[in-house]
Design a protein around this motif. Structure first.
Motif, PDB file in Angstrom:
ATOM      1  N   ARG A   4       0.844  -1.181   0.000  1.00 47.99           N
ATOM      2  CA  ARG A   4       0.000   0.000   0.000  1.00 47.99           C
ATOM      3  C   ARG A   4       0.881   1.233   0.000  1.00 47.99           C
ATOM      4  N   GLU A   5       0.625   2.097  -1.030  1.00 49.96           N
ATOM      5  CA  GLU A   5       1.440   3.285  -1.201  1.00 49.96           C
ATOM      6  C   GLU A   5       0.830   4.450  -0.437  1.00 49.96           C
ATOM      7  N   LEU A   6       1.639   5.397  -0.070  1.00 45.46           N
ATOM      8  CA  LEU A   6       1.211   6.548   0.702  1.00 45.46           C
ATOM      9  C   LEU A   6       1.042   7.740  -0.234  1.00 45.46           C
ATOM     10  N   LEU A   7      -0.200   8.156  -0.409  1.00 41.88           N
ATOM     11  CA  LEU A   7      -0.493   9.303  -1.261  1.00 41.88           C
ATOM     12  C   LEU A   7      -0.458  10.570  -0.416  1.00 41.88           C
ATOM     13  N   GLN A   8       0.338  11.541  -0.858  1.00 47.89           N
ATOM     14  CA  GLN A   8       0.416  12.853  -0.208  1.00 47.89           C
ATOM     15  C   GLN A   8      -0.288  13.866  -1.106  1.00 47.89           C
ATOM     16  N   TYR A   9      -1.239  14.580  -0.533  1.00 51.40           N
ATOM     17  CA  TYR A   9      -2.113  15.397  -1.360  1.00 51.40           C
ATOM     18  C   TYR A   9      -2.450  16.711  -0.676  1.00 51.40           C
ATOM     19  N   ASN A  10      -2.835  17.675  -1.493  1.00 53.75           N
ATOM     20  CA  ASN A  10      -3.341  18.969  -1.037  1.00 53.75           C
ATOM     21  C   ASN A  10      -4.268  19.501  -2.129  1.00 53.75           C
ATOM     22  N   LEU A  11      -5.577  19.457  -1.864  1.00 56.95           N
ATOM     23  CA  LEU A  11      -6.575  19.769  -2.880  1.00 56.95           C
ATOM     24  C   LEU A  11      -7.677  20.620  -2.268  1.00 56.95           C
ATOM     25  N   THR A  12      -8.080  21.667  -3.012  1.00 53.85           N
ATOM     26  CA  THR A  12      -9.198  22.519  -2.628  1.00 53.85           C
ATOM     27  C   THR A  12     -10.158  22.618  -3.814  1.00 53.85           C
ATOM     28  N   VAL A  13     -11.445  22.410  -3.538  1.00 55.13           N
ATOM     29  CA  VAL A  13     -12.461  22.395  -4.591  1.00 55.13           C
ATOM     30  C   VAL A  13     -13.609  23.323  -4.196  1.00 55.13           C
ATOM     31  N   ASP A  14     -14.051  24.136  -5.153  1.00 58.53           N
ATOM     32  CA  ASP A  14     -15.220  25.004  -4.970  1.00 58.53           C
ATOM     33  C   ASP A  14     -16.372  24.444  -5.799  1.00 58.53           C
ATOM     34  N   ILE A  15     -17.490  24.144  -5.124  1.00 64.61           N
ATOM     35  CA  ILE A  15     -18.667  23.589  -5.781  1.00 64.61           C
ATOM     36  C   ILE A  15     -19.842  24.539  -5.546  1.00 64.61           C
ATOM     37  N   ARG A  16     -20.459  24.964  -6.635  1.00 63.18           N
ATOM     38  CA  ARG A  16     -21.617  25.857  -6.543  1.00 63.18           C
ATOM     39  C   ARG A  16     -22.894  25.031  -6.583  1.00 63.18           C
ATOM     40  N   VAL A  17     -23.736  25.242  -5.573  1.00 64.21           N
ATOM     41  CA  VAL A  17     -25.012  24.532  -5.438  1.00 64.21           C
ATOM     42  C   VAL A  17     -26.134  25.534  -5.665  1.00 64.21           C
ATOM     43  N   ARG A  18     -27.052  25.183  -6.565  1.00 62.64           N
ATOM     44  CA  ARG A  18     -28.171  26.070  -6.895  1.00 62.64           C
ATOM     45  C   ARG A  18     -29.498  25.371  -6.622  1.00 62.64           C
ATOM     46  N   ASN A  19     -30.392  26.114  -5.977  1.00 65.32           N
ATOM     47  CA  ASN A  19     -31.730  25.613  -5.664  1.00 65.32           C
ATOM     48  C   ASN A  19     -32.730  26.213  -6.655  1.00 65.32           C
ATOM     49  N   PRO A  20     -33.299  25.407  -7.579  1.00 63.99           N
ATOM     50  CA  PRO A  20     -34.234  25.968  -8.564  1.00 63.99           C
ATOM     51  C   PRO A  20     -35.671  26.096  -8.053  1.00 63.99           C
ATOM     52  N   ASN A  21     -35.941  25.677  -6.835  1.00 61.81           N
ATOM     53  CA  ASN A  21     -37.301  25.674  -6.306  1.00 61.81           C
ATOM     54  C   ASN A  21     -37.618  27.004  -5.628  1.00 61.81           C
ATOM     55  N   ARG A  22     -38.911  27.189  -5.370  1.00 64.93           N
ATOM     56  CA  ARG A  22     -39.350  28.407  -4.674  1.00 64.93           C
ATOM     57  C   ARG A  22     -39.204  28.300  -3.160  1.00 64.93           C
TER      58      ARG A  22
ATOM     59  N   LEU B  51     -30.175  27.087   2.175  1.00 66.30           N
ATOM     60  CA  LEU B  51     -30.168  27.598   0.804  1.00 66.30           C
ATOM     61  C   LEU B  51     -31.585  28.047   0.453  1.00 66.30           C
ATOM     62  N   ASP B  52     -31.740  29.341   0.266  1.00 62.00           N
ATOM     63  CA  ASP B  52     -33.063  29.900  -0.001  1.00 62.00           C
ATOM     64  C   ASP B  52     -33.531  29.517  -1.406  1.00 62.00           C
ATOM     65  N   GLY B  53     -34.834  29.713  -1.650  1.00 61.10           N
ATOM     66  CA  GLY B  53     -35.387  29.391  -2.956  1.00 61.10           C
ATOM     67  C   GLY B  53     -34.821  30.290  -4.043  1.00 61.10           C
ATOM     68  N   LYS B  54     -34.582  29.713  -5.229  1.00 53.89           N
ATOM     69  CA  LYS B  54     -34.024  30.435  -6.377  1.00 53.89           C
ATOM     70  C   LYS B  54     -32.685  31.099  -6.032  1.00 53.89           C
ATOM     71  N   ALA B  55     -31.903  30.429  -5.172  1.00 56.33           N
ATOM     72  CA  ALA B  55     -30.617  30.977  -4.755  1.00 56.33           C
ATOM     73  C   ALA B  55     -29.525  29.942  -4.976  1.00 56.33           C
ATOM     74  N   GLU B  56     -28.289  30.369  -4.832  1.00 56.57           N
ATOM     75  CA  GLU B  56     -27.145  29.473  -4.980  1.00 56.57           C
ATOM     76  C   GLU B  56     -26.089  29.812  -3.944  1.00 56.57           C
ATOM     77  N   ARG B  57     -25.217  28.841  -3.709  1.00 54.45           N
ATOM     78  CA  ARG B  57     -24.178  28.999  -2.694  1.00 54.45           C
ATOM     79  C   ARG B  57     -22.971  28.174  -3.118  1.00 54.45           C
ATOM     80  N   THR B  58     -21.781  28.710  -2.848  1.00 53.73           N
ATOM     81  CA  THR B  58     -20.545  28.007  -3.178  1.00 53.73           C
ATOM     82  C   THR B  58     -19.993  27.340  -1.928  1.00 53.73           C
ATOM     83  N   VAL B  59     -19.767  26.045  -2.046  1.00 42.47           N
ATOM     84  CA  VAL B  59     -19.238  25.244  -0.942  1.00 42.47           C
ATOM     85  C   VAL B  59     -17.783  24.908  -1.256  1.00 42.47           C
ATOM     86  N   THR B  60     -16.903  25.124  -0.286  1.00 40.01           N
ATOM     87  CA  THR B  60     -15.474  24.864  -0.472  1.00 40.01           C
ATOM     88  C   THR B  60     -15.058  23.681   0.378  1.00 40.01           C
TER      89      THR B  60
END
Length: 238
Positions: free
Chosen positions: A102-120, A149-158
């Motif tokens: 088993r190998e040892l993976l060394q990592y450093n990763l940051t991801v931004d995901i935008r979530v949008r609510n299309p409902n009212r 997350l409010d209706g018809k709104a979006e938010r970015t999750v990191t």
């Protein structure tokens, strides 16, 4: 002159026709009608229980049909998610000393995901965690803060992943060598959530999952890490 009367001979007797009569039917036995059965009484606890069961069954069926109909009319639309950007500053998997290790993976990763609510209506994310995997093996975990997350709104999750994690030396090492030579790593990031929302008169709680497959360039050892603009559409299980 005396009248002479000639006596006429008597008429012959009439021949009687024979009479053929049908034989009389044999006597039938006397028929006595069976007495009518006594009618059962319509009352009693057993009939009341049957009636009550029928009423409850009809009410449950009607309520279920009404619930399904209202849900189909007011059912919510699926949440949309997009991986906006990612920064991969380190992703090292050195060769192991022995095959199958088993190998040892060394990592450093940051991801931004935008979530949008299309409902009212608004959606409450009561629980949220991010997991990163490579070649089918998980290597990163990040618990995230709940949010609304409010209706018809979006938010970015990191989501931020950093550290080291042992991976299978056979499969992951082969994929790592191949992708490193191609210049891109393929990393999958998933968000596991517990959501709650209200649709008309219905309070709904369910589990949801967002899956994003990221194509990340191999980080350069000679320059500072630069965010990679992705715009990758994610799969949402809502």
């Amino acid at each position: 002159m005396a009248a002479y009367e000639k006596q006429q001979p008597p008429p012959p007797p009439q021949q009687q026709q024979p009479y053929y009569a049908y034989p009389a039917p044999p006597p039938q036995p006397a028929y006595y009608a069976a007495p009518p059965r006594p009618r059962r009484s319509g009352g009693g606890p057993r009939c009341f229980v049957c009636f009550l069961f029928k009423v409850i069954a009809i009410a449950v069926i009607a309520l279920g049909a009404l619930t399904i109909a209202l849900w189909l009319i007011f059912r919510p639309g699926s949440v949309r998610a997009t991986a906006v950007s990612a920064t991969l500053s380190r992703f090292d998997l050195p060769d192991g000393p022995a095959p199958g290790a088993r190998e040892l993976l060394q990592y450093n990763l940051t991801v931004d995901i935008r979530v949008r609510n299309p409902n009212r209506f608004g959606i409450r994310y009561e629980y949220l965690e991010a997991r990163a995997s490579y070649d089918g093996e998980r290597f990163g975990y990040d618990p995230l803060e709940p949010f609304y997350l409010d209706g018809k709104a979006e938010r970015t999750v990191t989501a931020a992943f950093g550290g080291s994690e042992p991976l299978d030396g056979n499969g992951a090492l082969r994929a790592y060598r191949r992708e490193k030579s191609d210049g891109f790593y393929y990393v999958k990031v998933r968000l596991y959530t517990d959501v709650a929302f209200r649709v008309r008169v219905f309070n709904v709680r369910r589990k949801s999952k967002i899956s994003c497959t990221l194509r990340l360039p191999v980080p350069s050892a000679s320059s500072a890490p630069v965010p990679t603009m992705l715009g990758t559409r994610c799969d949402v299980d809502f």
